[in-house]
Design a protein around this motif. Structure first.
Motif, mmCIF file in Angstrom:
data_model
loop_
_atom_site.group_PDB
_atom_site.id
_atom_site.type_symbol
_atom_site.label_atom_id
_atom_site.label_comp_id
_atom_site.label_asym_id
_atom_site.label_seq_id
_atom_site.Cartn_x
_atom_site.Cartn_y
_atom_site.Cartn_z
ATOM 1 N N LEU A 205 0.819 -1.202 0.000
ATOM 2 C CA LEU A 205 0.000 0.000 0.000
ATOM 3 C C LEU A 205 0.859 1.260 0.000
ATOM 4 N N LEU A 209 0.891 3.480 -3.465
ATOM 5 C CA LEU A 209 0.278 4.799 -3.391
ATOM 6 C C LEU A 209 1.285 5.880 -3.754
ATOM 7 N N LEU A 231 -1.780 -4.018 -7.314
ATOM 8 C CA LEU A 231 -2.744 -4.037 -6.204
ATOM 9 C C LEU A 231 -3.734 -5.186 -6.350
ATOM 10 N N ASP A 281 -10.174 0.145 -1.661
ATOM 11 C CA ASP A 281 -10.268 1.562 -2.029
ATOM 12 C C ASP A 281 -9.097 1.983 -2.904
ATOM 13 N N SER A 282 -7.904 1.496 -2.591
ATOM 14 C CA SER A 282 -6.720 1.859 -3.371
ATOM 15 C C SER A 282 -6.813 1.307 -4.795
ATOM 16 N N ARG A 283 -7.371 0.114 -4.946
ATOM 17 C CA ARG A 283 -7.584 -0.407 -6.298
ATOM 18 C C ARG A 283 -8.528 0.492 -7.087
ATOM 19 N N ILE A 285 -9.048 3.681 -6.618
ATOM 20 C CA ILE A 285 -8.339 4.932 -6.908
ATOM 21 C C ILE A 285 -7.406 4.750 -8.101
ATOM 22 N N MET A 307 -2.737 11.619 -2.550
ATOM 23 C CA MET A 307 -2.382 10.186 -2.569
ATOM 24 C C MET A 307 -1.082 9.940 -1.816
ATOM 25 N N GLY A 311 -0.507 7.448 1.509
ATOM 26 C CA GLY A 311 0.521 6.421 1.699
ATOM 27 C C GLY A 311 1.342 6.660 2.951
ATOM 28 N N LEU A 360 -10.620 8.996 -2.445
ATOM 29 C CA LEU A 360 -9.634 9.404 -1.444
ATOM 30 C C LEU A 360 -10.303 9.675 -0.096
ATOM 31 N N ALA A 363 -11.165 6.271 1.393
ATOM 32 C CA ALA A 363 -9.960 5.599 1.898
ATOM 33 C C ALA A 363 -9.470 6.260 3.181
#
Length: 438
Positions: A205, A209, A231, A281-283, A285, A307, A311, A360, A363
């Motif tokens: 992550l 990020l 991811l 959520d990161s996927r 984004i 972002m 991270g 964002l 997340a």
């Protein structure tokens, strides 16, 4: 200042930077692979010692408690309990006992009805496996032990009487010894297992990020797609985290020396749940970033900065929660992330850019929940920070003050006042200068 170097020098600098990044990635992956091998060696050593100790104790107890005989199944059952996946040992023991009982019942019944012989053995085993699959719904220790016990009863029972009870007692002794060794003699540290299982997810992550933020600054859609693929390739890490959670739950449940870790385990389990949501959520984004670049949408500089802050917040949360500190730095970085997202939204984004802002904020809220915040508090912190960021770019327009409509009592007072003035003036509705002379 413009870069006045020759084109060849600029190209060489870009190549050097690319090579340096590649070398850092290779070193990081090599170090990570070394840590994984060290963890595997440690787990292998612990399980080997547990299995050997359980087999020795089970064989000794079977010999002294169950009388003369081979008693091969007692140490075999103990080793089978130890060697199964962490978190499934208690269930494995009950499956062993259930499989043995089911195999004995079906084997004895069909042997009495059909007799003994090769085709009778095949029929007994087929029916025992079918019954075990119907009971368990899948393969496992119950199915294997039902089939093995059915084979034993169908082939050896005609020549040697009294195999049923020793088989059951061997299973009881072996399974019990395996559980005792796991629970009392060499129980694992549940929090250490959880931290090791969650470490790869934290690392990917933080790394991805930061990579996604840099790719957005450079508007490089190929790199954002690579982040999305990396991811998506974390299903194995999530599976290992779930196995570690199951194993830790088993240890804090059956091991008295680990009962004081129950509260910490439950807190870690809640954080792991939100950590998985943060990965999802990161996927999203990364996917929206790729799509926004494909449609050539505007990317305000605040978006990649947000972002990057996200991270950094992930790394801070792992450090602070690992040592048991109050996650103040995590909250501060999350607030900065939400504020930058709000500024990006106010600066002007298109449809997928707005989806990025929403992702964002989602997340950031999930990260606060993973750090221990309640859902309402996490949403309030993110909403307030995002609103402050929007207000920096587009201050709210002050509403014009409108005169309030007078109430009924006020209107009645005004009418009474006008009536009094009229009576004093002499004639209703006539101006003072037009009053008749007396």
């Amino acid at each position: 200042m413009a870069d006045d170097r020759p084109p060849a020098d600029r190209d060489r600098s870009r190549l050097d930077a690319t090579a340096e990044r590649a070398i850092r990635k290779v070193r990081h992956r090599g170090g990570e692979a070394g840590r994984i091998r060290a963890r595997q060696w440690e787990v292998t050593l612990v399980i080997s010692i547990q299995a050997g100790l359980a087999a020795a104790i089970a064989a000794l107890l079977a010999k002294n408690l169950l009388g003369p005989g081979a008693h091969v199944f007692a140490p075999a059952a103990a080793v089978g309990t130890i060697a199964t996946a962490i978190g499934q040992r208690a269930r494995r023991t009950f499956e062993l006992l259930g499989g043995v009982a089911l195999g004995i019942i079906i084997g004895d019944t069909l042997r009495f009805v059909l007799g003994s012989g090769p085709w009778q053995t095949g029929a007994v085993v087929a029916l025992a496996i079918a019954a075990a699959l119907l009971v368990a719904g899948r393969g496992g220790a119950l199915v294997g032990q039902a089939g093995g016990t059915a084979v034993l009863i169908a082939t050896l029972a005609p020549m040697e009487r009294g195999l049923e009870l020793p088989r059951i007692f061997d299973a009881l002794v072996g399974g019990a010894v395996g559980l005792v060794v796991v629970a009392l003699l060499l129980p694992i540290n549940p929090l250490r297992v959880l931290d090791r299982a969650a470490a790869p997810i934290f690392e990917i992550l933080c790394e991805q990020l930061a990579e996604l933020a840099q790719a957005l600054r450079e508007r490089d859609g190929t790199r954002t797609m690579g982040v999305l693929e990396r991811l998506r390739a974390t299903e194995g890490d999530l599976g290992r985290l779930h196995d570690a959670l199951s194993g830790a739950d088993e240890v804090v449940t059956i091991a008295p020396v680990r009962w004081h870790r129950r509260q910490q385990y439950h807190r870690y389990a809640r954080s792991a749940d939100h950590l998985e949501r943060l990965l999802l959520d990161s996927r999203a984004i990364a996917r929206w970033s790729t799509t926004a670049l494909q449609y050539d949408e505007p990317i305000p500089p605040e978006l990649p900065d947000a972002m990057g802050r996200l991270g950094q917040a992930v790394a801070a949360m792992r450090t602070e929660c690992k040592v048991g500190e109050d996650p103040q730095r995590t909250r501060r970085l999350v607030q900065q992330c939400a504020e930058l997202a709000g500024r990006a939204s106010a600066s002007g984004v298109s449809s997928f850019g707005e989806s990025l802002v929403t992702g964002l904020r989602t997340a950031a809220s999930d990260l606060l929940r993973a750090a221990g915040c309640e859902p309402e508090e996490a949403n309030r912190i993110v909403r307030r920070a995002a609103g402050a960021g929007e207000a920096e770019i587009q201050p709210p327009v002050r509403r014009q003050l409108h005169r309030a409509r007078p109430t009924r009592a006020a209107r009645a007072r005004r009418r009474a006042h006008l009536a009094a003035r009229t009576r004093n003036d002499g004639r209703a509705g006539l101006p003072a200068r037009e009053r008749p002379a007396r």
